[in-house]
Each structure stands twice: as structure tokens, then as C-alpha cells.
Write an enzyme that holds these catalytic residues in place. Structure first.
Site, PDB file in Angstrom:
ATOM      1  N   ASP A  13       1.096   1.917  -3.799  1.00  0.00           N
ATOM      2  CA  ASP A  13       1.126   3.275  -4.348  1.00  0.00           C
ATOM      3  C   ASP A  13      -0.222   3.681  -4.945  1.00  0.00           C
ATOM      4  O   ASP A  13      -0.268   4.433  -5.908  1.00  0.00           O
ATOM      5  CB  ASP A  13       2.238   3.422  -5.400  1.00  0.00           C
ATOM      6  CG  ASP A  13       3.575   2.935  -4.859  1.00  0.00           C
ATOM      7  OD1 ASP A  13       3.979   3.433  -3.794  1.00  0.00           O
ATOM      8  OD2 ASP A  13       4.188   2.043  -5.472  1.00  0.00           O
ATOM      9  N   GLU A  14      -1.304   3.179  -4.357  1.00  0.00           N
ATOM     10  CA  GLU A  14      -2.632   3.540  -4.872  1.00  0.00           C
ATOM     11  C   GLU A  14      -3.034   4.943  -4.431  1.00  0.00           C
ATOM     12  O   GLU A  14      -3.992   5.504  -4.964  1.00  0.00           O
ATOM     13  CB  GLU A  14      -3.693   2.538  -4.382  1.00  0.00           C
ATOM     14  CG  GLU A  14      -3.555   1.130  -4.946  1.00  0.00           C
ATOM     15  CD  GLU A  14      -2.661   0.258  -4.080  1.00  0.00           C
ATOM     16  OE1 GLU A  14      -2.055   0.777  -3.120  1.00  0.00           O
ATOM     17  OE2 GLU A  14      -2.569  -0.948  -4.368  1.00  0.00           O
ATOM     18  N   GLY A  15      -2.339   5.485  -3.461  1.00  0.00           N
ATOM     19  CA  GLY A  15      -2.685   6.828  -2.977  1.00  0.00           C
ATOM     20  C   GLY A  15      -3.600   6.767  -1.767  1.00  0.00           C
ATOM     21  O   GLY A  15      -4.651   7.403  -1.730  1.00  0.00           O
ATOM     22  N   LYS A  16      -3.162   6.008  -0.755  1.00  0.00           N
ATOM     23  CA  LYS A  16      -3.997   5.845   0.447  1.00  0.00           C
ATOM     24  C   LYS A  16      -4.220   7.170   1.160  1.00  0.00           C
ATOM     25  O   LYS A  16      -5.216   7.370   1.842  1.00  0.00           O
ATOM     26  CB  LYS A  16      -3.348   4.868   1.417  1.00  0.00           C
ATOM     27  CG  LYS A  16      -3.247   3.489   0.867  1.00  0.00           C
ATOM     28  CD  LYS A  16      -2.598   2.550   1.873  1.00  0.00           C
ATOM     29  CE  LYS A  16      -2.009   1.364   1.162  1.00  0.00           C
ATOM     30  NZ  LYS A  16      -0.586   1.472   0.885  1.00  0.00           N
ATOM     31  N   GLY A  17      -3.254   8.087   0.984  1.00  0.00           N
ATOM     32  CA  GLY A  17      -3.350   9.388   1.639  1.00  0.00           C
ATOM     33  C   GLY A  17      -4.645  10.113   1.299  1.00  0.00           C
ATOM     34  O   GLY A  17      -5.175  10.883   2.098  1.00  0.00           O
ATOM     35  N   GLY A  40       6.157   4.584   1.364  1.00  0.00           N
ATOM     36  CA  GLY A  40       6.525   5.963   1.102  1.00  0.00           C
ATOM     37  C   GLY A  40       5.300   6.757   0.741  1.00  0.00           C
ATOM     38  O   GLY A  40       4.554   6.383  -0.158  1.00  0.00           O
ATOM     39  N   HIS A  41       5.038   7.790   1.497  1.00  0.00           N
ATOM     40  CA  HIS A  41       3.962   8.677   1.074  1.00  0.00           C
ATOM     41  C   HIS A  41       4.391  10.114   1.252  1.00  0.00           C
ATOM     42  O   HIS A  41       5.088  10.463   2.193  1.00  0.00           O
ATOM     43  CB  HIS A  41       2.628   8.390   1.752  1.00  0.00           C
ATOM     44  CG  HIS A  41       2.739   7.942   3.172  1.00  0.00           C
ATOM     45  ND1 HIS A  41       2.759   6.609   3.518  1.00  0.00           N
ATOM     46  CD2 HIS A  41       2.855   8.635   4.306  1.00  0.00           C
ATOM     47  CE1 HIS A  41       2.890   6.515   4.816  1.00  0.00           C
ATOM     48  NE2 HIS A  41       2.956   7.727   5.331  1.00  0.00           N
ATOM     49  N   ARG A 142      12.424 -16.713  15.075  1.00  0.00           N
ATOM     50  CA  ARG A 142      12.551 -16.491  16.531  1.00  0.00           C
ATOM     51  C   ARG A 142      13.960 -16.093  16.948  1.00  0.00           C
ATOM     52  O   ARG A 142      14.421 -16.435  18.028  1.00  0.00           O
ATOM     53  CB  ARG A 142      12.051 -17.734  17.302  1.00  0.00           C
ATOM     54  CG  ARG A 142      10.571 -17.933  17.079  1.00  0.00           C
ATOM     55  CD  ARG A 142      10.110 -19.283  17.442  1.00  0.00           C
ATOM     56  NE  ARG A 142      10.671 -20.290  16.565  1.00  0.00           N
ATOM     57  CZ  ARG A 142      10.309 -21.561  16.576  1.00  0.00           C
ATOM     58  NH1 ARG A 142       9.411 -21.991  17.429  1.00  0.00           N
ATOM     59  NH2 ARG A 142      10.865 -22.411  15.753  1.00  0.00           N
ATOM     60  N   GLN A 223       2.106  -1.063   1.858  1.00  0.00           N
ATOM     61  CA  GLN A 223       2.106  -1.914   0.657  1.00  0.00           C
ATOM     62  C   GLN A 223       0.653  -2.226   0.226  1.00  0.00           C
ATOM     63  O   GLN A 223      -0.203  -1.375   0.396  1.00  0.00           O
ATOM     64  CB  GLN A 223       2.934  -3.188   0.836  1.00  0.00           C
ATOM     65  CG  GLN A 223       4.421  -2.913   0.990  1.00  0.00           C
ATOM     66  CD  GLN A 223       4.779  -2.379   2.372  1.00  0.00           C
ATOM     67  OE1 GLN A 223       4.406  -2.950   3.376  1.00  0.00           O
ATOM     68  NE2 GLN A 223       5.502  -1.297   2.427  1.00  0.00           N
ATOM     69  N   THR A 298       8.272   6.701  -4.446  1.00  0.00           N
ATOM     70  CA  THR A 298       8.617   7.701  -3.418  1.00  0.00           C
ATOM     71  C   THR A 298       9.834   7.248  -2.621  1.00  0.00           C
ATOM     72  O   THR A 298      10.637   8.065  -2.175  1.00  0.00           O
ATOM     73  CB  THR A 298       7.454   7.873  -2.403  1.00  0.00           C
ATOM     74  OG1 THR A 298       6.231   7.685  -3.083  1.00  0.00           O
ATOM     75  CG2 THR A 298       7.479   9.210  -1.737  1.00  0.00           C
ATOM     76  N   THR A 300      12.242   4.708  -3.604  1.00  0.00           N
ATOM     77  CA  THR A 300      13.461   4.406  -4.364  1.00  0.00           C
ATOM     78  C   THR A 300      13.602   5.248  -5.623  1.00  0.00           C
ATOM     79  O   THR A 300      14.633   5.199  -6.281  1.00  0.00           O
ATOM     80  CB  THR A 300      13.463   2.917  -4.790  1.00  0.00           C
ATOM     81  OG1 THR A 300      12.282   2.685  -5.566  1.00  0.00           O
ATOM     82  CG2 THR A 300      13.480   1.989  -3.602  1.00  0.00           C
ATOM     83  N   ARG A 302      12.305   4.695  -8.360  1.00  0.00           N
ATOM     84  CA  ARG A 302      12.245   3.853  -9.554  1.00  0.00           C
ATOM     85  C   ARG A 302      10.991   4.166 -10.383  1.00  0.00           C
ATOM     86  O   ARG A 302       9.914   4.389  -9.810  1.00  0.00           O
ATOM     87  CB  ARG A 302      12.165   2.368  -9.156  1.00  0.00           C
ATOM     88  CG  ARG A 302      13.438   1.830  -8.564  1.00  0.00           C
ATOM     89  CD  ARG A 302      13.289   0.356  -8.217  1.00  0.00           C
ATOM     90  NE  ARG A 302      12.511   0.133  -6.997  1.00  0.00           N
ATOM     91  CZ  ARG A 302      12.295  -1.066  -6.472  1.00  0.00           C
ATOM     92  NH1 ARG A 302      12.749  -2.143  -7.061  1.00  0.00           N
ATOM     93  NH2 ARG A 302      11.606  -1.185  -5.357  1.00  0.00           N
ATOM     94  N   LEU A 331      -8.517   9.142 -11.145  1.00  0.00           N
ATOM     95  CA  LEU A 331      -9.387   9.016 -12.322  1.00  0.00           C
ATOM     96  C   LEU A 331      -9.027  10.079 -13.364  1.00  0.00           C
ATOM     97  O   LEU A 331      -9.121   9.847 -14.561  1.00  0.00           O
ATOM     98  CB  LEU A 331     -10.863   9.145 -11.915  1.00  0.00           C
ATOM     99  CG  LEU A 331     -11.863   8.907 -13.038  1.00  0.00           C
ATOM    100  CD1 LEU A 331     -11.803   7.460 -13.537  1.00  0.00           C
ATOM    101  CD2 LEU A 331     -13.287   9.251 -12.619  1.00  0.00           C
TER     102      LEU A 331
END
Ligand code: IMP
Length: 428
Positions: A13-17, A40-41, A142, A223, A298, A300, A302, A331
Site C-alpha cells: 500500500d505504498e501507492g505504486k499507482g 487493491g488499488h 504440483r 504486495q 482497499t 478488506t 481494515r 510526504l
């Protein structure tokens, strides 16, 4: 050329978007290489909000080919739900490509995820309950079902029988649940086959050809580093490789094709689910960060656990992933603080330790050693150049950069896609 990998450098959830937006129209392919619908994004385009869990964000950009590669586990019902929601809003989803080697999440994986968590009691991982772990467990054991199996009914039936043979004993005798019928699973999976067929491709071949043709391919990790099954805080991790190496095994491109590794770090730290988190704040400061940063899951919903920035974790991520550039997000959430504590090392049983301890027990006991930096009071959301930031915010970023193991090439200063300060180009 070039292949760019984006990974989360903390616990997700660092905000890759933010970084994806920045690369925007220059990207030709966006590849999801690990995880499933545990991610989730929320993407906002022209004021419209889109919540995606499984689909790569590239699905929303017309010029981009979105790819779900072999390292992903796919809940096909969720896949179609997300596609249908986008189609209903007029989004063209016909470009999506799915690897025939990707694994399938079925009803028994979801059931097992929930019952095993319940049986773990106090030792719960706090999974998203989407069946991710059990699907990857079957892959490694397998006895997994792959996308290609849906196109051969006999093979599919044999594989489902094989997978359920042991699981039904478990479900009935240990977990006191009803047995799952082979035919129920087979007919459910077969019902997806025809719609799925045109999307299925040899995505490893497609991606290697694209790189040969000088296309720009973005590998978007789900993740984050500290949730990686090998390098994260095991067992409180997800079940895939969410570090940059996963981009290679999870998509079928050689590691030597990767040109850039962009690590996304939040200006503070959050975590969902259980497991060690040395800089976690339990009191008012933690709640302040949660509310100001709107730190709620985003997928769940939580509330996320919150804490200060942890430089040893940033350095660990820089090493494990070969981070070439960090993008620091949120920031602006820190604006208004008098002093900003940053964890620079840990104390483990009274001994100073500068790096993430190799022993899990030590990491559980690690107490952060903080250095305090001056905060700033100004609103920074309008900054677009590094020099637009207040001097103290600039000093903070430079101080963090010096102890984080790689340069900070861009800084997120607000929720909008334009709210970003770029210091170094992320492609060239
Ligand atoms: P799983 O991936 O559902 O098995 O959950 C394993 C752990 O990873 C749990 O602690 C989850 O909260 C965490 N997790 C999984 N996906 C994400 C994500 O996208 N962001 C943050 N944490 C996640």
C-alpha cells in the site's frame, strides 16, 4: 528495452499507482507478475474512481497492453466481475492477455484460506481470505490447476480429483466442513473457458518479443518486499515473490533484461495483517497518521497499522530488489509535525543493530532507534519542483535519501496524479 520493475519497498500500500501514473503514456505493456486479487488499488481517471484488485492498472489506458503473467493466481470469477464493471463504464478491455501457465484460485482455495486462518487462532497471518496461500501451495505441491487446463475437460477433471482427494479428508475430518464435489468445481471452471480463450496467450513470448522490439514494459509487483515469501517477515507474508526477482520468474523474461527497479516507499510506514513492525505506533500519533493518510485497506477495508519511516527496511529493500530509484509517496501527510522521528537502526536486547536482523526472533524484539528531523508547517501539495518544497522538507528528503540505499527520484505530495515532484526521469 527498457523493462522497468515497480515494487513496494515496505509492507504494501505504498501507492505504486503514483509511479505508474508518472510513466503514463510512455508505457506499452503493464504486467502483473505475482499475487492475485489480494492487491487493491484505486485509480481515479477523469474524476471516475476504479477499484481494481486483480487487473493490472494498464487496463484503463488505451495505448497499453495489460498482461497477467504466469506468476499470478487468478480467481476467474473476480476477473470477470472486474472486467464487466469496466465494460459497463465503457472501458475497452479487449487487449488483456493472460498466461496459459497462470494458476487458478477455486472455491476450495478460498474455503481453505478461511478455515486454516481460523484454526491458527492467535498465530493467524491475517490474510485477505482470497485463497491466495492455498492456491500457491497447490502450485508448489504440483496439484494446482492452470488456465490451460480449462481447455481440456479430461485433464481438468483428473487434476481437480487429484487436488480434492486429500483436501476433502482435511475439510471433513479436521475442519468439520462438507466435502467439495469434483463435478461442482469442474463445471464451474468449464463455464469460464470460452470467454477466457481469446485472452489466453504465451505471454512470456509476447513480452520477450516486445522487449526485442524496443517496447517499454512495466512489471508491476503486487504486495511488497516485506511481504515476499522468501525475503519478507515470514510467516507473516503473502505466498508469492513480490520482490524484483519475481518479475523474471513470474513472467518469463531473463533477469538481465531488467533495466530499472523502482521501489515505492511511503514517507512513513503501514502494514495490514499480523507480524513484526518495529516502528508501529499504538497511541495518538498512530491514529493521527491513519486519519491524515487515510490508511484503510482497499481490499478488506481494515484499518492499517501505522508507524514512522524505517530506514533499515528501505536499505534492505534497496539491496534485495536492486532498487535504482525510489519514489517516495505521501510526504504531504507529514506536513504540520514539529519533529519527524525516523528509525535509523534498532536495539536488539540492548545491542545496536544497523540492518534488518537476519533472525526472526531478533526482528520481533527490535526496538527502533530514532533520529528526529525538523518538520515543516507549510502545505506542500502544490509543489512540482524540488525547489518548491519548504527548505525543511527538502532537508528531510535529502537526509532520508542518504540513509535509504538509493536515490529518491520522485516525491508524492498529494492524492492527485499530478501531485508529484520529479527529480530524475524514471525511464531514461
Ligand atoms: P494473503 O496475501 O491474502 O495470503 O495475505 C498475507 C498477508 O499479506 C496479510 O498480512 C495481508 O494483509 C498482506 N497483504 C496481501 N496483499 C496485500 C496488499 O495488497 N497490501 C498490503 N498487504 C497485503
Amino acid at each position: 528495452m527498457p523493462a522497468i520493475v515497480i515494487i513496494g519497498a515496505q509492507w504494501g500500500d505504498e501507492g505504486k499507482g503514483k509511479a505508474t501514473d508518472l510513466l503514463g503514456s510512455r508505457i506499452d505493456y503493464v504486467v502483473k507478475f505475482n499475487g492475485g486479487n489480494n492487491a487493491g488499488h484505486t485509480v481515479v481517471i477523469d474524476g471516475e474512481k476504479y477499484a481494481l484488485h486483480l487487473l493490472p492498472s494498464g487496463i484503463l489506458s488505451e495505448g497499453v497492453i495489460p498482461v497477467i503473467s504466469n506468476g499470478v493466481v487468478i480467481d476467474i470469477e473476480v476477473l470477470f466481475e472486474e472486467l464487466d464493471a469496466l465494460i459497463a463504464r465503457g472501458v475497452d478491455v479487449s487487449r488483456l492477455m493472460i498466461s496459459s501457465n497462470a494458476h487458478v484460485i477455486t472455491q476450495y482455495h478460498r474455503t481453505l484460506d478461511k478455515v486454516t486462518e481460523r484454526f491458527l487462532g492467535k498465530r493467524q497471518i491475517g490474510t485477505t481470505g482470497r485463497g491466495i496461500g492455498p492456491a500457491y501451495a497447490d502450485k508448489i505441491n504440483r496439484v494446482g490447476i492452470r488456465i490451460q487446463d480449462l481447455f481440456d475437460e479430461n485433464i481438468l477433471r483428473q487434476k481437480v480429483q487429484g487436488a480434492l482427494h486429500q483436501k476433502n479428508h482435511l475439510l471433513v475430518k479436521i475442519y468439520n466442513r462438507r466435502a467439495i464435489e469434483v463435478e461442482e468445481i469442474v463445471s464451474n471452471l468449464l463455464s469460464y473457458a470460452e470467454r477466457l480463450r481469446p485472452m489466453v496467450a504465451d505471454t512470456a513470448l509476447v513480452l520477450n518479443d516486445a522487449l526485442d522490439a524496443q517496447k517499454i514494459v512495466l512489471f508491476e509487483g503486487g504486495q511488497a518486499t516485506m511481504l515476499d515469501v522468501d525475503h519478507g517477515t515470514y510467516p507473516f507474508v503473502t505466498s508469492s515473490n513480490s520482490t524484483s526477482g519475481g518479475a523474471s520468474t513470474g513472467s518469463g523474461i531473463g533477469p538481465n533484461r531488467i533495466d530499472r527497479v523502482i521501489g515505492i516507499v511511503k514517507a512513513y510506514t503501514t502494514r495490514v495483517g499480523a507480524g513484526p513492525f518495529p516502528t508501529e505506533l499504538h497511541g495518538e500519533d498512530g491514529e493521527w497518521l491513519r486519519q491524515k493518510g487515510f490508511e484503510f485497506g482497499t481490499t478488506t477495508g481494515r484499518p492499517r497499522r501505522t508507524g514512522w519511516y524505517d530506514a533499515p527496511i528501505a536499505r534492505y529493500s534497496a539491496r534485495i530488489n536492486g532498487v535504482t530509484d525510489f519514489v517516495m509517496t505521501k510526504l504531504d501527510v507529514l506536513s504540520g509535525l514539529e519533529k519527524i522521528p525516523v528509525c535509523v537502526a534498532y536495539s536488539v536486547d540492548g545491542v545496536r543493530v544497523d540492518e534488518v536482523p537476519a533472525s526472526q526472533s531478533d526482528f520481533h524484539h527490535a526496538v527502533p532507534i530514532y533520529e528526529e528531523f525538523d518538520g515543516w508547517q507549510e502545505d506542500i501539495t502544490g509543489a512540482r519542483e524540488f525547489s518548491d518544497l519548504p527548505q525543511k522538507a527538502q532537508d528531510y528528503v535529502l537526509a532520508i535519501e542518504a540513509i535509504s540505499g538509493a536515490r529518491i527520484s520522485a516525491i508524492g505530495v498529494g492524492p492527485g496524479r499530478e501531485a508529484i515532484v520529479v527529480r530524475h526521469d524514471l525511464i531514461n
